[in-house]
Design a protein around this motif. Structure first.
Motif, PDB file in Angstrom:
ATOM      1  N   ARG A 194       0.825  -1.206   0.000  1.00  0.00           N
ATOM      2  CA  ARG A 194       0.000   0.000   0.000  1.00  0.00           C
ATOM      3  C   ARG A 194       0.867   1.267   0.000  1.00  0.00           C
ATOM      4  O   ARG A 194       0.628   2.196  -0.765  1.00  0.00           O
ATOM      5  N   ILE A 195       1.905   1.275   0.843  1.00  0.00           N
ATOM      6  CA  ILE A 195       2.761   2.466   0.937  1.00  0.00           C
ATOM      7  C   ILE A 195       3.581   2.622  -0.354  1.00  0.00           C
ATOM      8  O   ILE A 195       3.754   3.732  -0.861  1.00  0.00           O
ATOM      9  N   ALA A 196       4.050   1.497  -0.921  1.00  0.00           N
ATOM     10  CA  ALA A 196       4.787   1.560  -2.191  1.00  0.00           C
ATOM     11  C   ALA A 196       3.895   2.174  -3.271  1.00  0.00           C
ATOM     12  O   ALA A 196       4.328   3.048  -4.033  1.00  0.00           O
ATOM     13  N   ALA A 197       2.635   1.726  -3.324  1.00  0.00           N
ATOM     14  CA  ALA A 197       1.706   2.256  -4.333  1.00  0.00           C
ATOM     15  C   ALA A 197       1.472   3.754  -4.109  1.00  0.00           C
ATOM     16  O   ALA A 197       1.454   4.539  -5.057  1.00  0.00           O
ATOM     17  N   MET A 198       1.320   4.149  -2.845  1.00  0.00           N
ATOM     18  CA  MET A 198       1.135   5.576  -2.540  1.00  0.00           C
ATOM     19  C   MET A 198       2.334   6.397  -3.007  1.00  0.00           C
ATOM     20  O   MET A 198       2.190   7.535  -3.461  1.00  0.00           O
ATOM     21  N   ALA A 199       3.537   5.815  -2.866  1.00  0.00           N
ATOM     22  CA  ALA A 199       4.764   6.526  -3.248  1.00  0.00           C
ATOM     23  C   ALA A 199       5.033   6.434  -4.752  1.00  0.00           C
ATOM     24  O   ALA A 199       5.916   7.111  -5.263  1.00  0.00           O
ATOM     25  N   GLY A 200       4.289   5.578  -5.450  1.00  0.00           N
ATOM     26  CA  GLY A 200       4.516   5.401  -6.893  1.00  0.00           C
ATOM     27  C   GLY A 200       5.666   4.460  -7.220  1.00  0.00           C
ATOM     28  O   GLY A 200       6.305   4.577  -8.264  1.00  0.00           O
ATOM     29  N   ILE A 201       5.920   3.501  -6.334  1.00  0.00           N
ATOM     30  CA  ILE A 201       6.969   2.491  -6.581  1.00  0.00           C
ATOM     31  C   ILE A 201       6.280   1.197  -7.023  1.00  0.00           C
ATOM     32  O   ILE A 201       5.561   0.583  -6.235  1.00  0.00           O
ATOM     33  N   PRO A 202       6.460   0.772  -8.287  1.00  0.00           N
ATOM     34  CA  PRO A 202       5.663  -0.349  -8.797  1.00  0.00           C
ATOM     35  C   PRO A 202       6.280  -1.737  -8.623  1.00  0.00           C
ATOM     36  O   PRO A 202       5.666  -2.721  -9.046  1.00  0.00           O
ATOM     37  N   VAL A 203       7.466  -1.852  -8.036  1.00  0.00           N
ATOM     38  CA  VAL A 203       8.104  -3.167  -7.902  1.00  0.00           C
ATOM     39  C   VAL A 203       8.517  -3.374  -6.437  1.00  0.00           C
ATOM     40  O   VAL A 203       9.103  -2.479  -5.823  1.00  0.00           O
TER      41      VAL A 203
END
Ligand code: PSU
Ligand code: MN
Length: 301
Positions: free
Chosen positions: A110-119
């Motif tokens: 969830r936090i990766a998606a919020m930050a725009g990190i896709p991998v």
């Protein structure tokens, strides 16, 4: 809410360079000190060596962070289980109270998606636990697979789980499970589970293509990349199964439930195998980090 990026992650993101998200539950709850800190540090190096920037994700004093300092990783490793294991349902609590939290696959996604990190690379994702028909113990990692647009590189699902039911649930939820250079769903400690994956990819570019297509189709959620443990490090199912069965019986006897189940089982199995399962765990996380970096590079191209 903003995710606070480390300077290194921030400059990589704004230049469109590849970044790989990493979780922090594995540091605080998945392994003991100092192996946890050594592994977290080594995994970051593997990501760098293969051309991407590592972004270990955690909650620190109530702030969502991507990219931890060496001191922060040391603190998480040393404090271990004193730091709260934070899945998605726990985020409001640790953020609201200004606490530290070690994020699971679900919360990290969830936090990766919020930050725009896709991998995102992990060891093994959570799934449907054995006996879930009675306990209802299904990892929130699975729910998050339908919500966050992130590719998760995982050594299949932990062998302590019910793998066929985990695959059924992912099928129902419409989550692609891509075997990476394999036609089988790996079983964490071992390469083989006897279960087929619905699709396979043989290169990082193929995976990047599947990610782009999924999200271009407007399909929300994860792409699971199932990457088997290297042959040299695997523990064959016949050998690990009795160890898992004994550990599961012990959780029943001791009445361990909820979020304590997974860390307890991992520690118990490490004890019984005299550290061999830990070695396998470390090897597969590093291998996932390598493949994740390659996928991040291909996706950024
Ligand atoms: N993989 C590992 N070690 C771990 C975990 C995964 O090699 O410690 C953690 C991940 O953070 C995963 C969590 O999200 O276990 C699943 O916990 P649960 O079954 O309680 O959802
Ligand atoms: Mn659970």
């Amino acid at each position: 809410m903003n995710v606070i990026l480390s300077p290194e992650v921030s400059s990589a993101m704004s230049a469109g360079r590849p970044v790989v998200a990493l979780e922090s539950t594995i540091i605080a709850h998945g392994m003991a000190y100092p192996a946890n800190v050594e592994t977290a540090t080594a995994v970051e190096q593997v990501v760098r060596f293969h051309g991407a920037v590592p972004a270990t994700i955690a909650v620190i004093k109530g702030k969502l962070k991507a990219g931890l300092s060496a001191e922060e990783i040391e603190m998480f490793g040393k404090s271990g289980p004193e730091i709260m294991k934070v899945s998605v349902r726990d985020l409001p609590f640790v953020v609201g109270r200004g606490l530290d939290g070690a994020t699971t696959v679900a919360a990290t996604m969830r936090i990766a998606a919020m930050a725009g990190i896709p991998v995102f690379a992990t060891g093994g994702m959570g799934g449907v636990h054995r006996g879930a028909g009675e306990t209802f113990d299904v990892s929130a990692d699975l729910t998050e697979m339908t919500r966050s647009n992130v590719a998760l590189i995982t050594a299949g699902a932990k062998a302590i789980l019910d793998l066929p039911l985990t695959l059924e649930r992912l099928e129902t939820d419409g989550v692609p499970v891509v075997g990476y250079r394999t036609g089988e769903f790996p079983a964490f400690y071992s390469r083989s589970s006897g279960l087929k994956v619905p699709m396979r990819a043989d290169s990082a570019e193929e995976v990047a293509g599947i990610m782009r297509s999924k999200w271009a189709l407007g399909l929300t959620g994860a792409v699971i990349v199932a990457n088997p443990i290297p042959e040299a490090d695997e523990i064959l199912a016949a050998e690990i199964e009795p160890v898992i069965a004994a550990a599961l019986q012990k959780t029943d006897r001791l009445g361990i439930s909820g979020k304590d189940v997974t860390p307890f089982l991992l520690a118990e199995i490490a004890k019984t195998t005299k550290g061999r399962s830990l070695q396998a765990n470390i090897a597969l996380v590093k291998n996932n980090a390598k493949v994740a970096a390659e996928i991040a590079v291909a996706y950024a191209a």
